[in-house]
Design a protein around this motif. Structure first.
Motif, mmCIF file in Angstrom:
data_model
loop_
_atom_site.group_PDB
_atom_site.id
_atom_site.type_symbol
_atom_site.label_atom_id
_atom_site.label_comp_id
_atom_site.label_asym_id
_atom_site.label_seq_id
_atom_site.Cartn_x
_atom_site.Cartn_y
_atom_site.Cartn_z
ATOM 1 N N UNK A 1 1.006 -1.207 0.103
ATOM 2 C CA UNK A 1 0.098 -0.101 -0.080
ATOM 3 C C UNK A 1 0.857 1.364 0.011
ATOM 4 N N UNK A 2 0.305 2.235 -0.604
ATOM 5 C CA UNK A 2 0.989 3.667 -0.414
ATOM 6 C C UNK A 2 0.698 4.405 0.482
ATOM 7 N N UNK A 3 1.708 4.897 1.208
ATOM 8 C CA UNK A 3 1.081 5.671 2.357
ATOM 9 C C UNK A 3 0.792 7.314 1.849
ATOM 10 N N UNK A 4 -0.659 7.408 1.791
ATOM 11 C CA UNK A 4 -0.881 8.989 1.280
ATOM 12 C C UNK A 4 -1.337 9.612 2.251
ATOM 13 N N UNK A 5 -1.654 9.247 3.420
ATOM 14 C CA UNK A 5 -2.207 10.422 4.253
ATOM 15 C C UNK A 5 -1.261 10.328 5.696
ATOM 16 N N UNK A 6 -1.594 9.832 6.782
ATOM 17 C CA UNK A 6 -0.710 9.515 7.973
ATOM 18 C C UNK A 6 -1.140 8.463 8.652
ATOM 19 N N UNK A 7 -0.104 7.982 9.683
ATOM 20 C CA UNK A 7 -0.553 6.798 10.435
ATOM 21 C C UNK A 7 -1.635 6.788 11.018
ATOM 22 N N UNK A 8 -2.724 6.055 10.796
ATOM 23 C CA UNK A 8 -4.157 6.136 11.620
ATOM 24 C C UNK A 8 -4.219 4.675 12.139
ATOM 25 N N UNK A 9 -4.608 4.610 13.536
ATOM 26 C CA UNK A 9 -4.572 3.371 14.119
ATOM 27 C C UNK A 9 -5.935 2.674 13.979
ATOM 28 N N UNK A 10 -7.006 3.628 13.857
ATOM 29 C CA UNK A 10 -8.427 3.166 13.810
ATOM 30 C C UNK A 10 -8.680 3.105 15.398
ATOM 31 N N UNK A 11 -7.913 3.564 16.505
ATOM 32 C CA UNK A 11 -8.403 3.753 17.577
ATOM 33 C C UNK A 11 -8.963 5.057 17.904
ATOM 34 N N UNK A 12 -10.416 5.484 17.996
ATOM 35 C CA UNK A 12 -10.706 6.532 18.035
ATOM 36 C C UNK A 12 -10.550 7.131 19.553
ATOM 37 N N UNK A 13 -10.042 8.406 19.487
ATOM 38 C CA UNK A 13 -9.629 9.094 20.889
ATOM 39 C C UNK A 13 -10.899 9.608 21.697
ATOM 40 N N UNK A 14 -11.889 10.012 20.864
ATOM 41 C CA UNK A 14 -13.121 10.665 21.369
ATOM 42 C C UNK A 14 -13.989 11.365 20.199
ATOM 43 N N UNK A 15 -14.827 12.216 20.471
ATOM 44 C CA UNK A 15 -15.817 12.633 19.501
ATOM 45 C C UNK A 15 -15.802 14.415 19.581
ATOM 46 N N UNK A 16 -15.979 14.845 18.437
ATOM 47 C CA UNK A 16 -16.129 16.281 18.475
ATOM 48 C C UNK A 16 -17.573 16.704 17.871
ATOM 49 N N UNK A 17 -17.942 17.768 17.996
ATOM 50 C CA UNK A 17 -19.202 18.488 17.270
ATOM 51 C C UNK A 17 -18.825 19.330 16.443
ATOM 52 N N UNK A 18 -19.519 19.283 15.382
ATOM 53 C CA UNK A 18 -19.451 20.112 13.993
ATOM 54 C C UNK A 18 -20.137 21.490 14.650
ATOM 55 N N UNK A 19 -19.351 22.705 14.771
ATOM 56 C CA UNK A 19 -20.019 23.781 15.050
ATOM 57 C C UNK A 19 -20.237 24.891 13.736
ATOM 58 N N UNK A 20 -19.293 24.706 12.378
ATOM 59 C CA UNK A 20 -19.578 25.533 11.984
ATOM 60 C C UNK A 20 -19.046 25.074 10.168
#
Length: 268
Positions: free
Chosen positions: A149-168
């Motif tokens: 695979x090509x590393x097109x983004x960054x190292x992502x583990x898939x271990x979600x740290x938490x959530x955020x809320x879209x404000x704008x």
């Protein structure tokens, strides 16, 4: 932190200077890369089982979601069935697929129906926004990395740290500014021009605003067409995974500062 590889090298010549016996022909006693013998570090292999890049492969849609057959109630685990095409290619039972940035194990594959199933543990439902989704909800999908695979983004583990809320949402030309509010505990690990995975999408942070507990980033037109985020509304939740390097640095600094009697990095 464990090294990716251990290696052994041949003995170096007593004279460390590069010597050539003839033009363009290096001395055989001089260290060359092809003589390096790399061996996977078993400690690292145990720690990392799946890895992603944050480059979404396709948008799937939830077909069905409900309690697993052996849980019998809403207090146990859940099973989610997702319609997809691209990520089914080469996928086998037990493989990992990131669903909105959450690393999940494939428990069933229906190739004829172009769908697969994953299990959701109670901890996954608490930590992520997946519990708020239902039939018809779109989700970002990405298969785990392979050696090719090509590393097109960054190292992502898939271990979600938490959530955020879209404000704008704020358009600028054909691009789209997105502002997200999150817990200060996560915000301290988010830095301008650093990486962050939002619903599994590798993005670059533009600004961090401590007083509002928000950060923002920009989506170019192409990215807007390939991910779920632009279809969401203000107030919707997104899964967040901060850059793993920041977490390791904080832990190392925290331990060092405590050893010096200064206190934790988080409180400084």
């Amino acid at each position: 932190m464990a090294a990716l590889f251990s290696y052994t090298t041949p003995s170096l010549h007593k004279n460390p200077l590069l010597r050539f016996s003839s033009p363009l022909k290096p001395s055989p006693s001089y260290l060359s890369f092809h003589k390096l013998q790399f061996k996977p570090n078993p400690r690292f292999s145990r720690l990392v089982t799946s890895l992603f890049t944050g480059i979404v492969e396709e948008i799937g849609h939830i077909d069905q979601v409900g309690p697993t057959s052996d849980s019998g109630d809403d207090n146990g685990g859940f099973e989610m069935q997702i319609g997809a095409e691209i990520v089914l290619g080469g996928t086998r039972l037990g493989d990992s697929i990131a669903v909105n940035g959450t690393c999940l194990t494939v428990t069933d594959i229906d190739s004829a129906g172009s769908r697969f199933s994953v299990g959701l543990s109670p901890e996954t439902l608490r930590r992520t926004s997946l519990g708020g989704l239902g039939p018809g909800s779109p989700v970002n999908l990405e298969r785990s990395l392979t050696p090719e695979s090509r590393m097109g983004g960054h190292f992502v583990q898939g271990h979600v740290d938490g959530t955020g809320e879209i404000v704008k949402f704020s358009p600028e030309g054909d691009s789209l500014w997105v502002t997200v509010r999150t817990d200060p505990y996560l915000l301290r690990l988010i830095v301008p021009k650093g990486f962050i995975a939002v619903d599994g999408t590798s993005l670059t942070v533009v600004g961090v605003y401590e007083e509002e507990s928000t950060f923002d980033f920009m989506l170019v037109a192409y990215t807007q067409q390939k991910i779920v985020l632009p279809t969401k509304k203000v107030g919707d939740k997104v899964n967040l995974e901060v850059d793993i390097l920041g977490k390791y640095v904080e832990k190392l600094l925290s331990g060092r500062l405590q050893a010096l009697g200064v206190g934790s990095a988080a409180s400084s």
